[in-house]
Design a protein around this motif. Structure first.
Motif, PDB file in Angstrom:
ATOM      1  N   SER A 256      31.472  44.478  47.281  1.00 52.87           N
ATOM      2  CA  SER A 256      32.509  43.622  46.697  1.00 52.87           C
ATOM      3  C   SER A 256      32.571  42.338  47.531  1.00 52.87           C
ATOM      4  CB  SER A 256      33.850  44.381  46.726  1.00 52.87           C
ATOM      5  OG  SER A 256      34.850  43.709  46.009  1.00 52.87           O
ATOM      6  N   HIS A 257      33.741  41.911  47.923  1.00 49.72           N
ATOM      7  CA  HIS A 257      33.868  40.655  48.702  1.00 49.72           C
ATOM      8  C   HIS A 257      34.836  40.876  49.861  1.00 49.72           C
ATOM      9  CE1 HIS A 257      37.927  39.693  46.923  1.00 49.72           C
ATOM     10  NE2 HIS A 257      37.443  40.411  45.930  1.00 49.72           N
ATOM     11  N   LEU A 258      34.825  39.966  50.839  1.00 46.61           N
ATOM     12  CA  LEU A 258      35.728  40.072  51.989  1.00 46.61           C
ATOM     13  C   LEU A 258      36.691  38.890  52.058  1.00 46.61           C
ATOM     14  CD1 LEU A 258      33.169  41.339  54.715  1.00 46.61           C
ATOM     15  CD2 LEU A 258      35.015  42.670  53.643  1.00 46.61           C
TER      16      LEU A 258
ATOM     17  N   TYR B  45      43.545  44.818  50.443  1.00 49.91           N
ATOM     18  CA  TYR B  45      42.595  45.694  49.738  1.00 49.91           C
ATOM     19  C   TYR B  45      41.658  44.959  48.766  1.00 49.91           C
ATOM     20  CZ  TYR B  45      45.683  49.324  51.556  1.00 49.91           C
ATOM     21  OH  TYR B  45      46.414  50.142  52.398  1.00 49.91           O
ATOM     22  N   ASP B  46      42.133  43.866  48.167  1.00 50.17           N
ATOM     23  CA  ASP B  46      41.352  43.128  47.167  1.00 50.17           C
ATOM     24  C   ASP B  46      40.076  42.595  47.807  1.00 50.17           C
ATOM     25  OD1 ASP B  46      42.103  40.212  45.049  1.00 50.17           O
ATOM     26  OD2 ASP B  46      40.243  41.295  45.427  1.00 50.17           O
ATOM     27  N   GLY B  47      38.992  43.321  47.561  1.00 53.93           N
ATOM     28  CA  GLY B  47      37.698  42.974  48.155  1.00 53.93           C
ATOM     29  C   GLY B  47      37.328  43.940  49.263  1.00 53.93           C
ATOM     30  N   PRO B  48      38.004  43.889  50.400  1.00 50.85           N
ATOM     31  CA  PRO B  48      37.642  44.766  51.521  1.00 50.85           C
ATOM     32  C   PRO B  48      37.621  46.250  51.184  1.00 50.85           C
ATOM     33  CG  PRO B  48      39.063  43.031  52.324  1.00 50.85           C
ATOM     34  CD  PRO B  48      38.999  42.890  50.841  1.00 50.85           C
TER      35      PRO B  48
ATOM     36  N   GLU C 130      32.726  34.123  48.783  1.00 46.62           N
ATOM     37  CA  GLU C 130      33.751  33.303  48.104  1.00 46.62           C
ATOM     38  C   GLU C 130      34.069  33.813  46.697  1.00 46.62           C
ATOM     39  OE1 GLU C 130      35.823  30.717  49.024  1.00 46.62           O
ATOM     40  OE2 GLU C 130      35.544  28.981  47.753  1.00 46.62           O
ATOM     41  N   GLU C 131      34.369  35.103  46.582  1.00 46.60           N
ATOM     42  CA  GLU C 131      34.711  35.632  45.254  1.00 46.60           C
ATOM     43  C   GLU C 131      35.989  34.975  44.744  1.00 46.60           C
ATOM     44  OE1 GLU C 131      37.439  37.557  44.240  1.00 46.60           O
ATOM     45  OE2 GLU C 131      36.680  38.100  42.272  1.00 46.60           O
ATOM     46  N   GLU C 132      36.952  34.716  45.610  1.00 46.40           N
ATOM     47  CA  GLU C 132      38.229  34.178  45.124  1.00 46.40           C
ATOM     48  C   GLU C 132      38.148  32.692  44.789  1.00 46.40           C
ATOM     49  OE1 GLU C 132      40.502  37.803  45.489  1.00 46.40           O
ATOM     50  OE2 GLU C 132      40.452  36.010  44.268  1.00 46.40           O
ATOM     51  N   GLY C 133      37.152  32.007  45.307  1.00 47.66           N
ATOM     52  CA  GLY C 133      37.083  30.569  45.025  1.00 47.66           C
ATOM     53  C   GLY C 133      38.184  29.797  45.734  1.00 47.66           C
TER      54      GLY C 133
ATOM     55  N   LEU D  84      33.565  49.003  43.578  1.00 47.05           N
ATOM     56  CA  LEU D  84      34.852  49.712  43.691  1.00 47.05           C
ATOM     57  C   LEU D  84      35.904  48.679  44.071  1.00 47.05           C
ATOM     58  CD1 LEU D  84      35.679  53.121  45.253  1.00 47.05           C
ATOM     59  CD2 LEU D  84      36.901  51.101  46.056  1.00 47.05           C
ATOM     60  N   HIS D  85      37.062  48.739  43.436  1.00 45.63           N
ATOM     61  CA  HIS D  85      38.095  47.718  43.666  1.00 45.63           C
ATOM     62  C   HIS D  85      39.485  48.318  43.518  1.00 45.63           C
ATOM     63  CE1 HIS D  85      39.997  43.728  43.490  1.00 45.63           C
ATOM     64  NE2 HIS D  85      38.837  43.216  43.806  1.00 45.63           N
ATOM     65  N   VAL D  86      40.415  47.814  44.308  1.00 43.98           N
ATOM     66  CA  VAL D  86      41.795  48.272  44.139  1.00 43.98           C
ATOM     67  C   VAL D  86      42.275  47.807  42.751  1.00 43.98           C
ATOM     68  CG1 VAL D  86      42.859  46.180  45.176  1.00 43.98           C
ATOM     69  CG2 VAL D  86      44.076  48.383  45.215  1.00 43.98           C
ATOM     70  N   GLU D  87      43.016  48.669  42.054  1.00 43.87           N
ATOM     71  CA  GLU D  87      43.528  48.236  40.758  1.00 43.87           C
ATOM     72  C   GLU D  87      44.539  47.119  40.987  1.00 43.87           C
ATOM     73  OE1 GLU D  87      45.799  51.058  38.473  1.00 43.87           O
ATOM     74  OE2 GLU D  87      45.944  49.678  36.781  1.00 43.87           O
ATOM     75  N   GLN D  88      44.521  46.147  40.077  1.00 45.17           N
ATOM     76  CA  GLN D  88      45.484  45.019  40.190  1.00 45.17           C
ATOM     77  C   GLN D  88      46.434  45.129  38.991  1.00 45.17           C
ATOM     78  OE1 GLN D  88      41.889  42.705  40.595  1.00 45.17           O
ATOM     79  NE2 GLN D  88      42.673  41.738  42.450  1.00 45.17           N
ATOM     80  N   GLY D  89      47.260  46.167  39.076  1.00 45.18           N
ATOM     81  CA  GLY D  89      48.173  46.534  37.999  1.00 45.18           C
ATOM     82  C   GLY D  89      48.607  47.978  38.227  1.00 45.18           C
TER      83      GLY D  89
ATOM     84  N   GLY E 158      39.188  38.830  37.607  1.00 43.55           N
ATOM     85  CA  GLY E 158      37.737  38.602  37.645  1.00 43.55           C
ATOM     86  C   GLY E 158      37.116  39.311  38.834  1.00 43.55           C
ATOM     87  N   HIS E 159      35.810  39.605  38.719  1.00 41.15           N
ATOM     88  CA  HIS E 159      35.099  40.291  39.810  1.00 41.15           C
ATOM     89  C   HIS E 159      33.644  39.868  39.811  1.00 41.15           C
ATOM     90  CE1 HIS E 159      38.482  43.013  40.426  1.00 41.15           C
ATOM     91  NE2 HIS E 159      38.560  43.118  39.132  1.00 41.15           N
ATOM     92  N   ASP E 160      32.992  40.017  40.965  1.00 39.50           N
ATOM     93  CA  ASP E 160      31.548  39.742  41.006  1.00 39.50           C
ATOM     94  C   ASP E 160      30.806  40.650  40.027  1.00 39.50           C
ATOM     95  OD1 ASP E 160      32.222  39.277  44.404  1.00 39.50           O
ATOM     96  OD2 ASP E 160      31.367  37.686  43.133  1.00 39.50           O
TER      97      ASP E 160
HETATM   98 MN    MN Z   1      38.636  41.011  44.166  1.00 41.96          MN
END
Ligand code: MN
Ligand code: HGY
Ligand code: MN
Ligand code: MN
Length: 400
Positions: A73-75, A84-87, A118-121, A184-189, A348-350
């Motif tokens: 994922s991304h850091l 959690y978002d990314g890490p 730079e996933e978040e931009g 794998l990603h933390v749910e955002q909801g 959005g995600h990679d």
């Molecule tokens: Mn993310």
């Protein structure tokens, strides 16, 4: 070691004392420290770590070869983001490899753990920068023309980190090696919290557009300029923000319009501004819905801005079409996970960038608060460990 312990290793990197949460942006000190952590963690698992021309990191279990199973994922984070978002995706991927090694598993396909840049931009305004460049979805010249909020150009940031900006761009050779990508990603909801389930796969990512709105007016003195003689761009922009909100509410069907970032020139307390800028983030169920939302917002905005005697300029920063994940792979992983639901996401995600070129799927881990892109983002330790175990099961099945 466990996912929690891995996340705790980076728990103090990039903490934001002003905003709370974390601010970790492309090639800043926090990002560089996180890259070091990733390299050390991967090398301690005997993985071969390389950085590609787009500053994405790849840790290989086995020779970097064809038909690889990649996960990661991304850091980087948004300003003041959660832990959690990314890490979580990166730590879980490392943990999954560690578990497989501990049980003596020998993959028959290369396995790669990847960290996308730079996933978040957040620094240069283009989300999923590293993965977009790799798949050829972004023009390197456009990327190199960008500067961050401090005016540091992309080339300056890249060279300051010892990188050569001329290496950015499509990487078909590397992309061609990938036989599957799982993020794998933390749910955002709170879908999983509501269902009382720890894990899910992803069915789709809804479309997402970003526009920079610039309103120009007439700078003047706050104390000597009569109200009737003003052309105040902040007042005009405030009307535009409300128009975006009202248009999204009226559209319904999951439409979302957000202005989370503003910039004012000259930004003085006793000054009528000369310019006000806003970044508009629009998401909806279909590409056309996003475009219609923008058009309807701008139709209302033009009038409001003109009524203030100001002018409006609109520039598209990025657009991501709807993504449908690989149904077969998603179903197979859903089965490995014991029959979990496949849920859509507004984030959005990679994985969304890779999906058109590589069989791609996502695994979501329950977030009790549902909050993301804010310090309140959360995940229970037992759910994080369940996610890593599910990822290990997935890698074992796909790489056997
Ligand atoms: Mn993310
Ligand atoms: O903005 C997004 O949806 C993602 O977190 N970059
Ligand atoms: Mn995010
Ligand atoms: Mn004065």
């Amino acid at each position: 070691m466990g996912v929690r312990a891995r996340l705790d290793e980076i728990g103090d990197i990039g903490r934001d004392p002003v905003r709370g949460g974390y601010s970790r942006h492309l090639l800043d000190d926090a990002d560089l420290a996180l890259r070091d952590w990733f390299r050390r963690s991967a090398e301690s698992l005997g993985l071969f770590v390389e950085q590609d021309g787009n500053a994405n990191l790849w840790a290989w279990w086995g020779e970097p070869g064809m038909d690889a199973v990649a996960t990661g994922s991304h850091l980087d984070s948004v300003p003041g983001g959660g832990a959690y978002d990314g890490p979580l995706g990166v730590a879980s991927a490392l943990e999954a490899v560690a578990r497989l090694q501990a049980e003596g598993f020998r993959p028959t396909r290369p396995i790669a753990v990847v960290v996308f840049a730079e996933e978040e931009g957040s620094r240069f305004g283009l989300p999923c920068l590293g993965s977009r460049l790799m798949v050829g979805a972004s023009d390197p010249a456009d990327v190199r023309a960008r500067a961050d909020r401090e005016g540091v150009t992309f080339d300056q940031a890249w060279t300051a980190a010892g990188l050569d900006p001329s290496t950015i761009g499509p990487d078909p050779e590397r992309l061609g090696r990938l036989g599957a990508f799982i993020e794998l990603h933390v749910e955002q909801g709170v879908d999983l919290e509501d269902r009382g389930m720890p894990l899910a796969t992803a069915s789709a990512i809804i479309p997402h557009g970003r526009w920079r709105l610039t309103v120009d007016g007439e700078g003047n003195h706050a104390g000597t300029t009569p109200m009737v003689a003003r052309h105040d761009p902040i007042v005009a922009l405030a009307e535009v923000v409300l128009a975006a909100r009202d248009t999204a509410v009226a559209a319904g069907r999951g439409a979302r319009a957000t202005v989370g970032r503003l910039a004012v020139t000259p930004n003085g307390t006793n000054v009528i501004a000369s310019r006000a800028e806003a970044w508009l983030d629009i998401r909806a169920g279909a590409d056309d819905d996003v475009r219609t939302l923008l058009a309807d917002t701008l139709a209302r905005a033009e009038e409001l801005v003109a009524a203030e005697g100001c002018t409006l300029t609109v520039a598209e920063e990025s657009f991501s079409s709807i993504v449908a994940f690989d149904a077969g792979l998603t179903e197979r992983i859903g089965g490995i996970l014991g029959g979990v639901p496949a849920i859509p996401t507004g984030a959005g995600h990679d994985a969304g960038i890779l999906a058109p070129s590589v069989p791609t799927a996502m695994i979501f881990v329950r977030n009790p608060t549902g909050v993301s892109h804010a310090p309140g983002e959360g995940a229970r330790d037992e759910d994080c460990e369940a996610g890593a175990a599910a990822l290990a099961d997935t890698l074992r099945e796909l790489a056997s």
